[in-house]
Design a protein around this motif. Sequence first.
Motif, mmCIF file in Angstrom:
data_model
loop_
_atom_site.group_PDB
_atom_site.id
_atom_site.type_symbol
_atom_site.label_atom_id
_atom_site.label_comp_id
_atom_site.label_asym_id
_atom_site.label_seq_id
_atom_site.Cartn_x
_atom_site.Cartn_y
_atom_site.Cartn_z
ATOM 1 N N UNK A 1 0.918 -1.232 0.031
ATOM 2 C CA UNK A 1 -0.219 -0.305 0.076
ATOM 3 C C UNK A 1 0.725 0.971 0.335
ATOM 4 N N UNK A 2 2.482 1.161 -0.059
ATOM 5 C CA UNK A 2 3.026 2.532 0.377
ATOM 6 C C UNK A 2 2.463 3.185 -1.408
ATOM 7 N N UNK A 3 2.825 4.376 -1.230
ATOM 8 C CA UNK A 3 2.644 5.212 -2.374
ATOM 9 C C UNK A 3 4.403 5.507 -3.172
ATOM 10 N N UNK A 4 5.339 4.984 -2.070
ATOM 11 C CA UNK A 4 6.778 5.007 -3.083
ATOM 12 C C UNK A 4 7.421 4.053 -2.438
ATOM 13 N N UNK A 5 8.233 3.577 -4.061
ATOM 14 C CA UNK A 5 8.654 2.900 -3.579
ATOM 15 C C UNK A 5 9.982 2.752 -3.181
ATOM 16 N N UNK A 6 10.493 1.597 -2.196
ATOM 17 C CA UNK A 6 11.714 1.897 -1.567
ATOM 18 C C UNK A 6 12.899 2.193 -2.232
ATOM 19 N N UNK A 7 13.108 1.057 -3.256
ATOM 20 C CA UNK A 7 14.486 1.066 -4.198
ATOM 21 C C UNK A 7 13.636 0.992 -6.023
ATOM 22 N N UNK A 8 14.478 1.343 -6.685
ATOM 23 C CA UNK A 8 13.882 0.603 -8.390
ATOM 24 C C UNK A 8 15.382 0.442 -8.662
ATOM 25 N N UNK A 9 15.125 -0.586 -9.361
ATOM 26 C CA UNK A 9 15.958 -0.778 -10.179
ATOM 27 C C UNK A 9 15.950 -0.202 -12.231
ATOM 28 N N UNK A 10 16.754 -0.488 -12.960
ATOM 29 C CA UNK A 10 16.258 0.287 -13.957
ATOM 30 C C UNK A 10 17.453 -0.597 -14.677
ATOM 31 N N UNK A 11 17.275 -1.561 -15.730
ATOM 32 C CA UNK A 11 18.530 -2.078 -16.400
ATOM 33 C C UNK A 11 18.652 -1.321 -16.861
ATOM 34 N N UNK A 12 20.184 -1.812 -17.540
ATOM 35 C CA UNK A 12 20.985 -1.502 -19.066
ATOM 36 C C UNK A 12 19.490 -0.940 -19.912
ATOM 37 N N UNK A 13 19.890 0.061 -20.489
ATOM 38 C CA UNK A 13 18.689 0.737 -21.343
ATOM 39 C C UNK A 13 17.528 1.628 -21.492
ATOM 40 N N UNK A 14 16.913 0.976 -19.672
ATOM 41 C CA UNK A 14 15.976 1.749 -19.658
ATOM 42 C C UNK A 14 16.672 3.049 -18.366
ATOM 43 N N UNK A 15 16.288 4.296 -18.625
ATOM 44 C CA UNK A 15 16.933 5.204 -18.858
ATOM 45 C C UNK A 15 15.322 5.946 -17.916
ATOM 46 N N UNK A 16 15.621 6.561 -16.560
ATOM 47 C CA UNK A 16 14.742 7.502 -15.843
ATOM 48 C C UNK A 16 14.825 8.619 -16.315
ATOM 49 N N UNK A 17 13.328 9.557 -16.295
ATOM 50 C CA UNK A 17 12.880 9.728 -16.980
ATOM 51 C C UNK A 17 14.526 11.314 -15.953
ATOM 52 N N UNK A 18 14.116 12.851 -16.747
ATOM 53 C CA UNK A 18 14.491 13.615 -15.660
ATOM 54 C C UNK A 18 14.242 14.422 -14.867
ATOM 55 N N UNK A 19 13.168 13.668 -14.249
ATOM 56 C CA UNK A 19 12.407 14.076 -12.990
ATOM 57 C C UNK A 19 12.313 14.828 -11.896
ATOM 58 N N UNK A 20 12.317 15.886 -11.469
ATOM 59 C CA UNK A 20 12.216 15.027 -9.506
ATOM 60 C C UNK A 20 12.146 13.711 -8.742
ATOM 61 N N UNK A 21 10.856 12.712 -9.192
ATOM 62 C CA UNK A 21 10.732 11.715 -8.800
ATOM 63 C C UNK A 21 11.787 10.980 -9.080
ATOM 64 N N UNK A 22 12.849 11.166 -10.176
ATOM 65 C CA UNK A 22 13.878 10.396 -10.250
ATOM 66 C C UNK A 22 14.800 10.949 -9.776
ATOM 67 N N UNK A 23 15.024 11.907 -9.411
ATOM 68 C CA UNK A 23 16.694 12.283 -8.649
ATOM 69 C C UNK A 23 17.905 11.655 -7.216
ATOM 70 N N UNK A 24 16.875 10.759 -7.103
ATOM 71 C CA UNK A 24 17.402 10.251 -5.651
ATOM 72 C C UNK A 24 17.868 8.864 -5.820
ATOM 73 N N UNK A 25 19.468 9.120 -7.414
ATOM 74 C CA UNK A 25 19.860 7.665 -7.941
ATOM 75 C C UNK A 25 20.864 7.731 -6.380
#
Length: 252
Positions: free
Chosen positions: A37-61
Amino acid sequence: MTSTPRLDSLTAGGTNDVFDGIRLADGHVLTLKTRPGADTAEEVFLYAGLTAPDTEAWENEDQWEEWLTGGNLGEGSLYVDVPVEAVRDLIVQHGGEHDDQEPAPESTGKTDEGETAEVAATRALAEWITTSQTSPDPMTQLADLHGAFEIGYSADEVRSVFGRIAEEGGPYLVCVWDYADEYGFGGNSQFYAEGEDGGLFEVQPDLHLWLSGQQETPGPLDTWVCAPVAEPTEFPVSDDFHNYARVDRTDD
């Protein structure tokens, strides 16, 4: 039906503190770790070739992991505290989820004879991060709860049993009673799963059947949680653990 049924399932039931994978329609893969039920994923791993959008939501690499591997993860990128809706948007941008949800591919890199210990350690860490993690089935630790409510249950027994389930990585279950008076909780009751934001979710009937001894198994933990509850979920009485009451009779 949404274009993200697997994400919906994982975010509703949680991933039991391990990474679980989602294959996208265009073949890319991501894994995530989240609680029920969480609104936020604790950790997300994007495999090679999948790029995170340049947005605030993905700023915590996760720069800590990058530092550990000398900046040579090579297999993808790890992000922390990513809003679930941002993950959903990313999946939709890639055409939704693939019809065939196979496990995330494992790294198959081999060590050359001349590879140094430092490089080998770096590669091993990268493989560990990018490989879908598994853990023993927590149901083996909860098997003794079968029939725990066979002759009924009290608020104390609810706290004990539901506490065990939460400790083993299951959803945070609660029991909503008709009322609470000077003697405690009473009346009819119903089980729900509670999210981190306090919202309630329906649970599979199999759970009650298992606890009452009428069914041998309730199924995997990640199948217990169902749709969100539409009715108001604020109650006048709570024991701050696993019990709520719809009506407060303590002053009657």
